[in-house]
Design a protein around this motif. Structure first.
Motif, PDB file in Angstrom:
ATOM      1  N   HIS A  58     -15.999   1.784  19.304  1.00  0.00           N
ATOM      2  CA  HIS A  58     -15.610   2.555  20.483  1.00  0.00           C
ATOM      3  C   HIS A  58     -14.140   2.942  20.440  1.00  0.00           C
ATOM      4  CE1 HIS A  58     -14.213   3.088  24.674  1.00  0.00           C
ATOM      5  NE2 HIS A  58     -15.385   3.661  24.856  1.00  0.00           N
ATOM      6  N   GLY A  59     -13.301   2.022  20.001  1.00  0.00           N
ATOM      7  CA  GLY A  59     -11.879   2.302  19.890  1.00  0.00           C
ATOM      8  C   GLY A  59     -11.038   1.801  21.049  1.00  0.00           C
ATOM      9  N   GLY A  60     -11.693   1.315  22.099  1.00  0.00           N
ATOM     10  CA  GLY A  60     -10.947   0.879  23.269  1.00  0.00           C
ATOM     11  C   GLY A  60     -10.785  -0.623  23.391  1.00  0.00           C
ATOM     12  N   PHE A  61     -11.347  -1.352  22.411  1.00  0.00           N
ATOM     13  CA  PHE A  61     -11.400  -2.801  22.577  1.00  0.00           C
ATOM     14  C   PHE A  61     -11.065  -3.562  21.294  1.00  0.00           C
ATOM     15  CE2 PHE A  61     -14.811  -0.891  25.188  1.00  0.00           C
ATOM     16  CZ  PHE A  61     -14.381  -1.268  26.450  1.00  0.00           C
ATOM     17  N   GLU A  62     -10.489  -4.740  21.499  1.00  0.00           N
ATOM     18  CA  GLU A  62     -10.505  -5.793  20.493  1.00  0.00           C
ATOM     19  C   GLU A  62     -11.672  -6.700  20.871  1.00  0.00           C
ATOM     20  OE1 GLU A  62      -6.802  -7.826  20.477  1.00  0.00           O
ATOM     21  OE2 GLU A  62      -5.625  -6.036  20.029  1.00  0.00           O
ATOM     22  N   VAL A  63     -12.661  -6.811  20.004  1.00  0.00           N
ATOM     23  CA  VAL A  63     -13.921  -7.454  20.359  1.00  0.00           C
ATOM     24  C   VAL A  63     -13.993  -8.872  19.813  1.00  0.00           C
ATOM     25  CG1 VAL A  63     -16.432  -7.315  20.214  1.00  0.00           C
ATOM     26  CG2 VAL A  63     -15.071  -5.209  20.400  1.00  0.00           C
ATOM     27  N   GLU A  64     -14.386  -9.790  20.690  1.00  0.00           N
ATOM     28  CA  GLU A  64     -14.630 -11.181  20.297  1.00  0.00           C
ATOM     29  C   GLU A  64     -16.006 -11.585  20.803  1.00  0.00           C
ATOM     30  OE1 GLU A  64     -12.562 -15.626  20.583  1.00  0.00           O
ATOM     31  OE2 GLU A  64     -11.988 -14.069  22.007  1.00  0.00           O
ATOM     32  N   VAL A  65     -16.776 -12.270  19.966  1.00  0.00           N
ATOM     33  CA  VAL A  65     -18.117 -12.707  20.339  1.00  0.00           C
ATOM     34  C   VAL A  65     -18.062 -14.148  20.830  1.00  0.00           C
ATOM     35  CG1 VAL A  65     -20.491 -13.054  19.578  1.00  0.00           C
ATOM     36  CG2 VAL A  65     -19.119 -11.186  18.615  1.00  0.00           C
ATOM     37  N   LEU A  66     -18.631 -14.384  21.996  1.00  0.00           N
ATOM     38  CA  LEU A  66     -18.809 -15.738  22.512  1.00  0.00           C
ATOM     39  C   LEU A  66     -20.303 -15.997  22.612  1.00  0.00           C
ATOM     40  CD1 LEU A  66     -16.115 -16.011  25.353  1.00  0.00           C
ATOM     41  CD2 LEU A  66     -15.897 -16.511  22.922  1.00  0.00           C
ATOM     42  N   ASP A  67     -20.849 -16.587  21.563  1.00  0.00           N
ATOM     43  CA  ASP A  67     -22.269 -16.922  21.511  1.00  0.00           C
ATOM     44  C   ASP A  67     -22.434 -18.298  22.147  1.00  0.00           C
ATOM     45  OD1 ASP A  67     -24.896 -17.568  20.845  1.00  0.00           O
ATOM     46  OD2 ASP A  67     -24.762 -16.660  18.847  1.00  0.00           O
ATOM     47  N   LEU A  68     -23.226 -18.384  23.203  1.00  0.00           N
ATOM     48  CA  LEU A  68     -23.364 -19.653  23.903  1.00  0.00           C
ATOM     49  C   LEU A  68     -24.008 -20.732  23.039  1.00  0.00           C
ATOM     50  CD1 LEU A  68     -24.206 -18.628  27.581  1.00  0.00           C
ATOM     51  CD2 LEU A  68     -22.000 -19.122  26.510  1.00  0.00           C
ATOM     52  N   ARG A  69     -24.599 -20.346  21.925  1.00  0.00           N
ATOM     53  CA  ARG A  69     -25.054 -21.358  20.968  1.00  0.00           C
ATOM     54  C   ARG A  69     -23.864 -22.140  20.409  1.00  0.00           C
ATOM     55  NH1 ARG A  69     -29.413 -18.180  17.110  1.00  0.00           N
ATOM     56  NH2 ARG A  69     -31.238 -18.362  18.491  1.00  0.00           N
ATOM     57  N   ASP A  70     -22.723 -21.485  20.324  1.00  0.00           N
ATOM     58  CA  ASP A  70     -21.520 -22.117  19.785  1.00  0.00           C
ATOM     59  C   ASP A  70     -20.712 -22.842  20.859  1.00  0.00           C
ATOM     60  OD1 ASP A  70     -22.148 -20.985  17.294  1.00  0.00           O
ATOM     61  OD2 ASP A  70     -21.069 -19.134  17.794  1.00  0.00           O
ATOM     62  N   TRP A  71     -21.165 -22.746  22.107  1.00  0.00           N
ATOM     63  CA  TRP A  71     -20.479 -23.373  23.234  1.00  0.00           C
ATOM     64  C   TRP A  71     -21.479 -24.219  24.017  1.00  0.00           C
ATOM     65  CZ3 TRP A  71     -15.252 -22.962  24.107  1.00  0.00           C
ATOM     66  CH2 TRP A  71     -14.572 -22.007  23.350  1.00  0.00           C
ATOM     67  N   PRO A  72     -21.863 -25.379  23.477  1.00  0.00           N
ATOM     68  CA  PRO A  72     -22.854 -26.235  24.153  1.00  0.00           C
ATOM     69  C   PRO A  72     -22.242 -26.970  25.344  1.00  0.00           C
ATOM     70  CG  PRO A  72     -22.068 -27.311  22.161  1.00  0.00           C
ATOM     71  CD  PRO A  72     -21.433 -25.944  22.172  1.00  0.00           C
ATOM     72  N   LEU A  73     -21.958 -26.214  26.369  1.00  0.00           N
ATOM     73  CA  LEU A  73     -21.300 -26.764  27.544  1.00  0.00           C
ATOM     74  C   LEU A  73     -22.195 -27.775  28.259  1.00  0.00           C
ATOM     75  CD1 LEU A  73     -19.971 -23.343  28.789  1.00  0.00           C
ATOM     76  CD2 LEU A  73     -18.492 -25.258  28.130  1.00  0.00           C
ATOM     77  N   PRO A  74     -21.618 -28.844  28.771  1.00  0.00           N
ATOM     78  CA  PRO A  74     -22.422 -29.788  29.545  1.00  0.00           C
ATOM     79  C   PRO A  74     -22.887 -29.147  30.836  1.00  0.00           C
ATOM     80  CG  PRO A  74     -20.096 -30.307  29.762  1.00  0.00           C
ATOM     81  CD  PRO A  74     -20.198 -29.241  28.703  1.00  0.00           C
ATOM     82  N   PHE A  75     -23.929 -29.696  31.409  1.00  0.00           N
ATOM     83  CA  PHE A  75     -24.411 -29.196  32.695  1.00  0.00           C
ATOM     84  C   PHE A  75     -23.298 -29.379  33.727  1.00  0.00           C
ATOM     85  CE2 PHE A  75     -26.866 -29.175  36.622  1.00  0.00           C
ATOM     86  CZ  PHE A  75     -27.684 -28.086  36.406  1.00  0.00           C
ATOM     87  N   PHE A  76     -23.051 -28.338  34.509  1.00  0.00           N
ATOM     88  CA  PHE A  76     -21.897 -28.337  35.408  1.00  0.00           C
ATOM     89  C   PHE A  76     -21.918 -29.525  36.361  1.00  0.00           C
ATOM     90  CE2 PHE A  76     -19.796 -27.156  39.392  1.00  0.00           C
ATOM     91  CZ  PHE A  76     -18.531 -26.864  38.910  1.00  0.00           C
ATOM     92  N   ALA A  77     -20.860 -30.304  36.318  1.00  0.00           N
ATOM     93  CA  ALA A  77     -20.733 -31.459  37.203  1.00  0.00           C
ATOM     94  C   ALA A  77     -19.277 -31.697  37.577  1.00  0.00           C
ATOM     95  CB  ALA A  77     -21.323 -32.702  36.533  1.00  0.00           C
ATOM     96  N   GLU A  78     -18.469 -30.635  37.510  1.00  0.00           N
ATOM     97  CA  GLU A  78     -17.052 -30.798  37.833  1.00  0.00           C
ATOM     98  C   GLU A  78     -16.859 -31.048  39.327  1.00  0.00           C
ATOM     99  OE1 GLU A  78     -14.989 -30.995  35.355  1.00  0.00           O
ATOM    100  OE2 GLU A  78     -16.468 -30.301  33.896  1.00  0.00           O
ATOM    101  N   HIS A  79     -15.779 -31.739  39.653  1.00  0.00           N
ATOM    102  CA  HIS A  79     -15.384 -31.967  41.046  1.00  0.00           C
ATOM    103  C   HIS A  79     -13.872 -32.133  41.053  1.00  0.00           C
ATOM    104  CE1 HIS A  79     -15.008 -36.283  40.104  1.00  0.00           C
ATOM    105  NE2 HIS A  79     -16.135 -36.116  39.422  1.00  0.00           N
ATOM    106  N   LEU A  80     -13.309 -32.280  42.205  1.00  0.00           N
ATOM    107  CA  LEU A  80     -11.855 -32.335  42.295  1.00  0.00           C
ATOM    108  C   LEU A  80     -11.265 -33.492  41.489  1.00  0.00           C
ATOM    109  CD1 LEU A  80     -11.256 -31.411  46.038  1.00  0.00           C
ATOM    110  CD2 LEU A  80     -11.164 -29.938  44.022  1.00  0.00           C
ATOM    111  N   GLY A  81     -12.030 -34.556  41.327  1.00  0.00           N
ATOM    112  CA  GLY A  81     -11.543 -35.694  40.556  1.00  0.00           C
ATOM    113  C   GLY A  81     -11.460 -35.427  39.068  1.00  0.00           C
TER     114      GLY A  81
END
Length: 219
Positions: free
Chosen positions: A31-54
């Motif tokens: 396209h010419g308008g972007f620097e493109v980076e791929v974020l494949d969620l296979r590479d980001w095995p994030l834990p199930f969300f359980a964040e809190h203020l602590g």
């Protein structure tokens, strides 16, 4: 040039995203308008969300409950715009994609940046309902979802042997969507550079607290 993160929102072993993403990435890079980076969620095995203020620690430099969550927040912060490739699961986006968005918490890394979607499905809906639900999620994360999107129905037959869409409108839709994304990315980047309001939730809390103090003084 805007920094575009292409988020692949499915992690299934047999995902159709592997048919869709090469074409999307080729068009985004050319396209010419972007620097493109791929974020494949296979590479980001994030834990199930359980964040809190602590688990946050310092709000100015959150630690979170897992180093991967911290890296994810910092990675998302680097982008000026987002393109999400998503299938439709039960009229919505995959749980891993929702979890990835939820995990960007307290850092406000998505805030005031545009997002567009490429949706697909094995049926005739083409991911429309997933795209609509993603827009609602994006608004809550204070992103700017674009009206322009790409819908790919019957994805198993949507590409030829060379990986090109069999329906020319599919390619046209992506080209127009990338133009819109580049425009919004540039406009919002300039706006952010000029200064941003604090998140509304903080301003509301501060105003409410000030109002309570005024009422207490008047009693």
């Amino acid at each position: 040039m805007s920094r575009l993160q292409v988020i692949i929102g499915s992690t299934r072993p047999t995902r159709a995203a592997d048919r869709v993403s090469p074409w999307v990435l080729d068009r985004a890079r050319s396209h010419g308008g972007f620097e493109v980076e791929v974020l494949d969620l296979r590479d980001w095995p994030l834990p199930f969300f359980a964040e809190h203020l602590g688990t946050v620690g310092d709000f100015n430099d959150p630690t979170y409950s897992d180093p991967l969550v911290r890296r994810w927040n910092r990675k998302i912060k680097e982008a000026d715009a987002y393109l999400v490739i998503t299938p439709e699961y039960n009229h919505s986006v995959p749980g891993v994609l929702k979890n990835a968005i939820d995990s960007v918490w307290v850092s406000f890394a998505f805030r005031n940046k545009p997002i567009m979607a490429v949706g697909y499905s094995g049926g005739i809906a083409g991911g429309v309902r997933a795209i609509e639900h993603l827009a609602q999620i994006a608004i809550e994360a204070e992103m700017v979802p674009l009206r322009t999107a790409v819908v790919i129905p019957q994805v198993t037959t949507a590409f030829d042997d060379n990986g090109q869409p069999t329906n020319p409108v599919t390619d046209i839709s992506l080209r127009i969507a990338l133009d819109d994304l580049a425009w919004w990315s540039s406009a919002l980047k300039r706006a952010r550079a000029g200064g941003e309001l604090a998140p509304a939730v903080f301003r509301i809390q501060a105003a409410a607290a000030a109002a309570d103090e005024i009422e207490d003084e008047a009693v």
